[in-house]
Design an enzyme around this catalytic site. Structure first.
Site, mmCIF file in Angstrom:
data_model
loop_
_atom_site.group_PDB
_atom_site.id
_atom_site.type_symbol
_atom_site.label_atom_id
_atom_site.label_comp_id
_atom_site.label_asym_id
_atom_site.label_seq_id
_atom_site.Cartn_x
_atom_site.Cartn_y
_atom_site.Cartn_z
ATOM 1 C CG HIS A 158 96.092 29.289 75.035
ATOM 2 N ND1 HIS A 158 96.226 30.180 73.980
ATOM 3 C CD2 HIS A 158 95.161 28.373 74.632
ATOM 4 C CE1 HIS A 158 95.410 29.818 72.997
ATOM 5 N NE2 HIS A 158 94.764 28.725 73.365
ATOM 6 C CG ASP A 193 95.345 25.308 68.834
ATOM 7 O OD1 ASP A 193 95.243 24.200 69.400
ATOM 8 O OD2 ASP A 193 94.539 26.251 69.012
HETATM 9 ZN ZN ZN Z 1 93.172 25.774 70.331
#
Ligand code: ZN
Length: 348
Positions: A158, A193
């Site tokens: 992220h 993910d």
């Molecule tokens: Zn994650």
């Protein structure tokens, strides 16, 4: 296989993050990595600490001013009267402002994108060592290992070139991909993910030399909300080199594997010299932050199909928050991966 892991991750141990308007106990914990490394050792994998690769591999994907913020920001923050030792910004530039302020009170909002990336005194040494683990695992693969596992904590996918968010500070898989690009031709990243790898996508969005593909819970009602949609397929020279496969919440093994096969077909068409996997275990059916229903056996099948691509592969740890089952999900994945490529736990 070789597992690269730094004990320095334990310096990063924030207490809380914002969840549905409440400060909740931090989900991205020290215990996550301890559980994973114990599971790897129990399987007989060789665990080594990364070398000090310095700042250069990080600076190849992150801005210098952002890295300076990560390195010095907490010390400067603590000079503010009454500062909480955990940094939680209170103001963000949003979509309409662009100036980077001089003050630390402003810079925390400029460089931290949301309230799920609390920064503490030990965040920088942990994030630096986490990135070095990814570089070291990549180096092992570039020098002949068929696969290596970077047990990274904090995670990275992220993090954008100049922004932390979602438990991530340095984008480990992006640093690894860029390191691989220095010595190999084409690099593909597959992100499994449960959350979209928005930072990774952002870093490579306009490039054709790094193919990025992500399978994740539909972001319409799930973090990171503002990216990860099918229509996002790259820009400029990178048009067609990003592939997003958002999945309906509740998707279980069978339908997930159909989408995975689509991702793998795209990766084969791209024909990478090196493959990197953003390996989160938060698509797990019992994950407290997840929205998909992948079983422990499902992770084994995901591993078999990735291994069957047959490319030198770097596994880079991302999320996974069911701490009690993280280890067995890792064992399921690594065991199936090695069985598919015909290596034992210490092979390669
Ligand atoms: Zn994650």
């Amino acid at each position: 296989m070789d597992v690269v892991f730094s004990e320095a991750h334990a310096h990063h141990a924030p207490r809380e993050f914002l969840l549905r308007g409440n400060f909740a106990p931090m989900a991205e914990t020290v215990e996550r990595a301890e559980n994973l490394v114990r599971a790897a050792r129990d399987m007989g994998h060789r665990v080594t600490a990364p070398d000090d690769w310095g700042m250069a591999p990080l600076a190849a994907v992150h801005s210098v001013e952002y890295l300076e913020f990560l390195e010095t920001g907490h010390r400067r923050w603590m000079e503010l009267p009454g500062a909480n030792p955990e940094i939680h910004p209170h103001a963000f530039p949003g979509r309409h402002m662009r100036t980077r302020p001089e003050s630390i009170a402003g810079q925390v909002g400029y460089h931290i994108g949301d309230l799920s990336a609390p920064m503490v005194a030990g965040t920088w040494p942990a994030a630096l060592a986490s990135a070095h683990a990814a570089v070291q695992a990549t180096e092992l693969v570039l020098t002949g290992a068929p696969v290596a596992y970077a047990l990274c904590r904090p995670p990275g996918h992220h993090a954008f070139a100049d922004q932390a968010a979602g438990f991530c500070f340095v984008n480990n898989v992006a640093v690894a991909a860029q390191h691989a690009r220095g010595k190999a031709g084409r690099v593909a990243i597959l992100d499994v993910d449960v959350h979209h790898g928005n930072g990774t996508q952002g870093i490579f969005y306009d490039r054709s030399d790094v193919f990025f593909c992500s399978l994740h819970g539909d972001p319409g009602s799930f973090y990171p909300y503002f990216a990860g949609y099918r229509a996002e397929s790259g820009a400029g020279a990178g048009t067609g080199y990003t592939l997003n496969l958002p999945l309906a919440h509740g998707t279980a093994d069978a339908d997930y594997l159909v989408a995975l096969d689509r991702a793998i077909a795209a990766i084969r068409r791209f024909d990478p010299d090196v493959l990197l996997i953003s390996l989160g275990f938060d698509a797990y059916e019992k994950d407290p932050l997840g929205v998909l229903r992948i079983s422990t056996d499902g992770f084994a099948e995901i591993a078999r199909r990735i291994a069957a691509i047959g490319r030198p592969t770097v596994l880079v740890q991302e999320g996974g928050y069911h701490v009690g089952d993280l280890g067995r999900n890792l064992q399921s994945f690594l065991g199936a991966y090695e069985a598919t490529i015909g290596a034992g736990p210490r092979g390669g």
